[in-house]
Design a protein around this motif. Sequence first.
Motif, PDB file in Angstrom:
ATOM      1  N   ILE A   1     -73.061 -22.160 -60.242  1.00  0.00           N
ATOM      2  CA  ILE A   1     -72.120 -21.410 -59.414  1.00  0.00           C
ATOM      3  C   ILE A   1     -70.972 -20.938 -60.296  1.00  0.00           C
ATOM      4  N   GLU A   2     -70.611 -19.679 -60.125  1.00  0.00           N
ATOM      5  CA  GLU A   2     -69.448 -19.125 -60.828  1.00  0.00           C
ATOM      6  C   GLU A   2     -68.634 -18.322 -59.827  1.00  0.00           C
ATOM      7  N   ILE A   3     -67.374 -18.727 -59.666  1.00  0.00           N
ATOM      8  CA  ILE A   3     -66.473 -18.068 -58.722  1.00  0.00           C
ATOM      9  C   ILE A   3     -65.330 -17.440 -59.514  1.00  0.00           C
ATOM     10  N   SER A   4     -65.111 -16.154 -59.289  1.00  0.00           N
ATOM     11  CA  SER A   4     -63.930 -15.468 -59.813  1.00  0.00           C
ATOM     12  C   SER A   4     -62.999 -15.285 -58.621  1.00  0.00           C
ATOM     13  N   PRO A   5     -62.158 -16.284 -58.354  1.00  0.00           N
ATOM     14  CA  PRO A   5     -61.395 -16.280 -57.114  1.00  0.00           C
ATOM     15  C   PRO A   5     -60.346 -15.177 -57.044  1.00  0.00           C
ATOM     16  N   SER A   6     -60.066 -14.790 -55.807  1.00  0.00           N
ATOM     17  CA  SER A   6     -59.019 -13.799 -55.551  1.00  0.00           C
ATOM     18  C   SER A   6     -57.661 -14.392 -55.927  1.00  0.00           C
ATOM     19  N   GLN A   7     -56.673 -13.547 -56.041  1.00  0.00           N
ATOM     20  CA  GLN A   7     -55.332 -14.004 -56.411  1.00  0.00           C
ATOM     21  C   GLN A   7     -54.539 -14.362 -55.153  1.00  0.00           C
ATOM     22  N   THR A   8     -55.072 -15.287 -54.396  1.00  0.00           N
ATOM     23  CA  THR A   8     -54.406 -15.754 -53.177  1.00  0.00           C
ATOM     24  C   THR A   8     -53.819 -17.133 -53.433  1.00  0.00           C
ATOM     25  N   SER A   9     -52.955 -17.572 -52.555  1.00  0.00           N
ATOM     26  CA  SER A   9     -52.327 -18.886 -52.735  1.00  0.00           C
ATOM     27  C   SER A   9     -53.374 -20.002 -52.709  1.00  0.00           C
ATOM     28  N   TRP A  10     -54.373 -19.925 -51.817  1.00  0.00           N
ATOM     29  CA  TRP A  10     -55.378 -20.991 -51.749  1.00  0.00           C
ATOM     30  C   TRP A  10     -56.296 -20.977 -52.961  1.00  0.00           C
ATOM     31  N   SER A  11     -56.548 -19.793 -53.536  1.00  0.00           N
ATOM     32  CA  SER A  11     -57.362 -19.747 -54.758  1.00  0.00           C
ATOM     33  C   SER A  11     -56.604 -20.387 -55.912  1.00  0.00           C
ATOM     34  N   ARG A  12     -55.315 -20.097 -56.001  1.00  0.00           N
ATOM     35  CA  ARG A  12     -54.494 -20.744 -57.040  1.00  0.00           C
ATOM     36  C   ARG A  12     -54.440 -22.250 -56.809  1.00  0.00           C
TER      37      ARG A  12
ATOM     38  N   VAL B   1     -56.061 -27.744 -58.284  1.00  0.00           N
ATOM     39  CA  VAL B   1     -56.681 -29.001 -57.869  1.00  0.00           C
ATOM     40  C   VAL B   1     -57.799 -29.387 -58.844  1.00  0.00           C
ATOM     41  N   ILE B   2     -58.589 -28.412 -59.262  1.00  0.00           N
ATOM     42  CA  ILE B   2     -59.685 -28.682 -60.196  1.00  0.00           C
ATOM     43  C   ILE B   2     -59.133 -29.033 -61.569  1.00  0.00           C
ATOM     44  N   ARG B   3     -58.179 -28.252 -62.053  1.00  0.00           N
ATOM     45  CA  ARG B   3     -57.583 -28.535 -63.373  1.00  0.00           C
ATOM     46  C   ARG B   3     -56.959 -29.921 -63.411  1.00  0.00           C
ATOM     47  N   HIS B   4     -56.343 -30.314 -62.307  1.00  0.00           N
ATOM     48  CA  HIS B   4     -55.660 -31.608 -62.224  1.00  0.00           C
ATOM     49  C   HIS B   4     -56.651 -32.764 -62.095  1.00  0.00           C
ATOM     50  N   GLY B   5     -57.910 -32.452 -61.763  1.00  0.00           N
ATOM     51  CA  GLY B   5     -58.931 -33.479 -61.631  1.00  0.00           C
ATOM     52  C   GLY B   5     -59.048 -34.049 -60.226  1.00  0.00           C
ATOM     53  N   ASP B   6     -58.397 -33.422 -59.252  1.00  0.00           N
ATOM     54  CA  ASP B   6     -58.437 -33.921 -57.878  1.00  0.00           C
ATOM     55  C   ASP B   6     -59.634 -33.413 -57.091  1.00  0.00           C
TER      56      ASP B   6
ATOM     57  N   SER C   1     -68.300 -24.270 -51.044  1.00  0.00           N
ATOM     58  CA  SER C   1     -66.864 -24.484 -50.911  1.00  0.00           C
ATOM     59  C   SER C   1     -66.372 -25.464 -51.962  1.00  0.00           C
ATOM     60  N   VAL C   2     -65.191 -25.202 -52.468  1.00  0.00           N
ATOM     61  CA  VAL C   2     -64.507 -26.159 -53.329  1.00  0.00           C
ATOM     62  C   VAL C   2     -63.803 -27.129 -52.389  1.00  0.00           C
ATOM     63  N   VAL C   3     -64.016 -28.434 -52.617  1.00  0.00           N
ATOM     64  CA  VAL C   3     -63.466 -29.441 -51.717  1.00  0.00           C
ATOM     65  C   VAL C   3     -62.737 -30.528 -52.498  1.00  0.00           C
ATOM     66  N   TYR C   4     -61.840 -31.214 -51.803  1.00  0.00           N
ATOM     67  CA  TYR C   4     -61.077 -32.301 -52.418  1.00  0.00           C
ATOM     68  C   TYR C   4     -61.894 -33.563 -52.619  1.00  0.00           C
ATOM     69  N   GLN C   5     -62.688 -33.938 -51.622  1.00  0.00           N
ATOM     70  CA  GLN C   5     -63.375 -35.219 -51.674  1.00  0.00           C
ATOM     71  C   GLN C   5     -64.886 -35.040 -51.575  1.00  0.00           C
ATOM     72  N   PRO C   6     -65.529 -34.719 -52.697  1.00  0.00           N
ATOM     73  CA  PRO C   6     -66.980 -34.576 -52.661  1.00  0.00           C
ATOM     74  C   PRO C   6     -67.665 -35.935 -52.722  1.00  0.00           C
ATOM     75  N   ALA C   7     -68.126 -36.380 -51.597  1.00  0.00           N
ATOM     76  CA  ALA C   7     -68.871 -37.641 -51.536  1.00  0.00           C
ATOM     77  C   ALA C   7     -70.019 -37.427 -50.576  1.00  0.00           C
ATOM     78  N   TYR C   8     -71.208 -37.359 -51.090  1.00  0.00           N
ATOM     79  CA  TYR C   8     -72.375 -36.978 -50.294  1.00  0.00           C
ATOM     80  C   TYR C   8     -72.413 -37.717 -48.964  1.00  0.00           C
ATOM     81  N   LEU C   9     -72.158 -39.024 -48.975  1.00  0.00           N
ATOM     82  CA  LEU C   9     -72.234 -39.784 -47.736  1.00  0.00           C
ATOM     83  C   LEU C   9     -71.055 -39.496 -46.820  1.00  0.00           C
ATOM     84  N   SER C  10     -69.830 -39.667 -47.309  1.00  0.00           N
ATOM     85  CA  SER C  10     -68.688 -39.525 -46.415  1.00  0.00           C
ATOM     86  C   SER C  10     -68.462 -38.082 -46.012  1.00  0.00           C
ATOM     87  N   GLY C  11     -68.919 -37.139 -46.819  1.00  0.00           N
ATOM     88  CA  GLY C  11     -68.701 -35.739 -46.494  1.00  0.00           C
ATOM     89  C   GLY C  11     -69.815 -35.103 -45.689  1.00  0.00           C
ATOM     90  N   ALA C  12     -70.928 -35.796 -45.537  1.00  0.00           N
ATOM     91  CA  ALA C  12     -72.043 -35.204 -44.792  1.00  0.00           C
ATOM     92  C   ALA C  12     -71.648 -35.054 -43.337  1.00  0.00           C
TER      93      ALA C  12
END
Length: 193
Positions: A90-101, A106-111, A146-157
């Motif tokens: 997957i490769e996303i070139s996100p828009s310049q919106t507040s949620w994309s930033r 969040v990804i850079r920070h490791g969250d 979707s980019v998500v904060y808590q990727p956990a197959y079980l808890s996120g299903a």
Amino acid sequence: MNKQSENYEIRVMPAEVRADGDTITGLIPYNVLSQDLGGFQERILPSAFRPALGSESEVWSLFQHDQEKVMGRRSTGTLKLTDSPEGLQIEISPSQTSWSRDALEVIRHGDSDGFSFGFWVLDDNWTKTGDTIVRDLVSVQLGEVSVVYQPAYLSGAKISVRALEQVKRQTVNHTARNERQILHKMQHLKSLL
């Protein structure tokens, strides 16, 4: 995208996700068995995403599954999906919106270290070995990543109780059919001896 359809399923899973400059990249791996999803485990086969890859169908990239927070779309070229032996790239070139930033930070920070994806099942295969029930996703129509904060197959299903009951009924039906097929083949082989 009609996510309200009773057949639409969402899975959240750990996946390799990186923010390279202003691009988000990641991989949803194939042939990895999930944790228990409420009575069964699941595996994504290499064939699973071929319907999306072989068509012009729209796939969205969202932040936290929020349809109001679009980060990219396949039709505009801001979301690229590529098949590889390891998984769906997957490769996303996100828009310049507040949620994309926010997503990039969040990804850079490791969250965030995973994707969630929404899909409609076109073909699956259920097997039971001992007490373990496994659902192989053979073919799905991808609706979103979707980019998500808590990727956990079980808890996120997210599987509704109604859907889980349907899954259990299908499992029993598939298992019984598979057992009958095996018994029939064994009887046929015995008749040849």
